[in-house]
Design an enzyme around this catalytic site. Structure first.
Site, PDB file in Angstrom:
ATOM      1  CD  GLU A  42     -13.685 -18.271  -2.916  1.00  0.00           C
ATOM      2  OE1 GLU A  42     -12.865 -19.193  -2.778  1.00  0.00           O
ATOM      3  OE2 GLU A  42     -14.761 -18.418  -3.512  1.00  0.00           O
ATOM      4  CD  GLU A  47     -16.263 -20.114  -5.954  1.00  0.00           C
ATOM      5  OE1 GLU A  47     -15.167 -20.310  -5.410  1.00  0.00           O
ATOM      6  OE2 GLU A  47     -17.334 -20.614  -5.532  1.00  0.00           O
ATOM      7  CG  PHE A  72      -8.452 -23.514  -8.608  1.00  0.00           C
ATOM      8  CD1 PHE A  72      -7.295 -24.057  -9.154  1.00  0.00           C
ATOM      9  CD2 PHE A  72      -8.510 -23.311  -7.238  1.00  0.00           C
ATOM     10  CE1 PHE A  72      -6.226 -24.402  -8.349  1.00  0.00           C
ATOM     11  CE2 PHE A  72      -7.434 -23.636  -6.422  1.00  0.00           C
ATOM     12  CZ  PHE A  72      -6.277 -24.182  -6.980  1.00  0.00           C
ATOM     13  CG  ASP A 131     -11.148 -26.225 -12.459  1.00  0.00           C
ATOM     14  OD1 ASP A 131     -11.019 -27.298 -13.049  1.00  0.00           O
ATOM     15  OD2 ASP A 131     -10.193 -25.438 -12.261  1.00  0.00           O
ATOM     16  CG  PHE A 132     -13.718 -23.162  -8.013  1.00  0.00           C
ATOM     17  CD1 PHE A 132     -13.775 -24.523  -8.275  1.00  0.00           C
ATOM     18  CD2 PHE A 132     -12.827 -22.712  -7.046  1.00  0.00           C
ATOM     19  CE1 PHE A 132     -12.982 -25.424  -7.586  1.00  0.00           C
ATOM     20  CE2 PHE A 132     -12.027 -23.603  -6.346  1.00  0.00           C
ATOM     21  CZ  PHE A 132     -12.102 -24.963  -6.616  1.00  0.00           C
ATOM     22  CG  HIS A 137      -8.935 -27.957  -7.735  1.00  0.00           C
ATOM     23  ND1 HIS A 137      -9.649 -29.087  -7.378  1.00  0.00           N
ATOM     24  CD2 HIS A 137      -9.188 -27.026  -6.787  1.00  0.00           C
ATOM     25  CE1 HIS A 137     -10.287 -28.847  -6.235  1.00  0.00           C
ATOM     26  NE2 HIS A 137     -10.038 -27.604  -5.869  1.00  0.00           N
TER      27      HIS A 137
END
Length: 324
Positions: A29, A60, A83, A85-86, A129
């Site tokens: 992205e 993702e 990130f 987290d994703f 994040h």
């Protein structure tokens, strides 16, 4: 030797590998015209074009799945998740597909892909994040997990990751992107699965990951003035872990502190402690200490976030506990 930032070292590794091997391409992205959320891929689209620096939809799962498919088909994709987290959104692809394909096809299918992703707290980006999640993937057979602490390591390990025929998850701490260090201009590799002693010592081993290596080195320097000799060991690759470098250091110093930004329960620090106890229990002169984040989400409040992140004071206190 010249000094460049961690971010520049990663960009240089990408550029050199893309020049060397036409199968290497980037996807993620906003990695093209925008240059990525942290600017790591800035300028590469001008040099290599949209076919090899591909902006993707905000999905993702699609990024991980497409990278896996491209790798199986013979390409060498380097995907970016904005990130770490994703990675939760890509978990099915990474855990149930990417990690297992080579095994399920008896080695006839390879998955030479890298997934780069920023990790860690300290930017005030709150609970969704700022997590340290690499331990989830350390638990998955079939994945290689890397967390470099210096610009030199970042470049050499990333080149090795791109050339490897297995999927590699490459975790880059956000606060390290501007960190400067000596980095050779030429191509070079650092073997995956090999740790490094960042500072020799004889009284206690501090086994630290990612950005925690620098905090451990600072404490070691301060304690040297007090007559305490601290050895700092950086695993660099978390899976496969260089168990021997940890065991040998503990046998040398007889004391161990493990420092990791991830939460305490079931974390990478616990794995490192288990390795040390299995391989060097009879050498230990004090209980092993863990310095980790607490078992809470990362706070948005800056004072609370600061309290959440393992710091030099906590590392120093843990070292002192082993010396009592």
């Amino acid at each position: 030797m010249r000094e460049i930032t961690y971010s520049e070292a990663i960009r240089e590794a990408l550029r050199q590998e893309m020049k060397r091997d036409e199968r290497v391409f980037l996807m993620g992205e906003d990695i093209g015209l925008f240059g990525g959320s942290f600017g790591v891929t800035r300028g590469l689209i001008d040099e290599f074009g949209k076919e090899r620096v591909r902006d993707t939809p905000i999905s993702e799962a699609a990024i991980a799945g497409a990278a896996t498919g491209a790798a199986v088909a013979g390409m060498r994709p380097v995907a970016e998740i904005m990130f770490s987290d994703f990675t939760t959104i890509a978990m099915d692809q990474l855990v149930n597909q990417t990690a297992k394909i080579r095994y399920q096809f008896g080695g006839k299918a390879r998955v030479p892909m890298v997934l780069r992703t920023p990790t860690g707290a300290g930017t005030g980006a709150a609970a969704q994040h700022s997590q340290t999640v690499y331990n989830w993937f350390v638990h998955v057979p079939g994945l290689i997990v890397v967390a470099p602490s210096t610009p030199r390591d970042a470049k050499g390990l990333l080149i090795s990751a791109i050339r490897n025929d297995n999927p590699v998850l490459f975790f880059e701490h956000k606060l390290l992107y501007s960190f400067k260090g000596e980095v050779p201009e030429e191509e070079y590799t650092i073997p995956l699965g090999v740790g490094e002693v960042k500072r020799e010592g004889k009284d206690v081993t501090v086994f630290a990951t990612s950005i925690m290596v620098h905090k451990a080195l600072k404490v070691a320097e301060e304690l040297e003035e007090e007559g305490i000799s601290v050895e700092v060991v950086d695993p660099r690759t978390l899976k496969p872990l260089d168990e021997e470098i940890l065991i040998q250091s503990v046998r040398k110093t007889s004391r161990l502190v493990v420092v990791d930004e991830g939460p305490r329960s079931g974390g990478f620090a616990a794995e490192a402690v288990a390795v040390a106890v299995e391989g060097a229990f009879d050498y230990l002169d004090a209980p092993v200490q863990r310095v980790t984040a607490p078992d809470t989400p990362v706070p948005y409040s800056l004072p609370l976030e600061k309290a959440y992140i393992p710091d030099e004071g906590k590392i120093r206190a843990a070292i002192q506990r082993t010396l009592k």
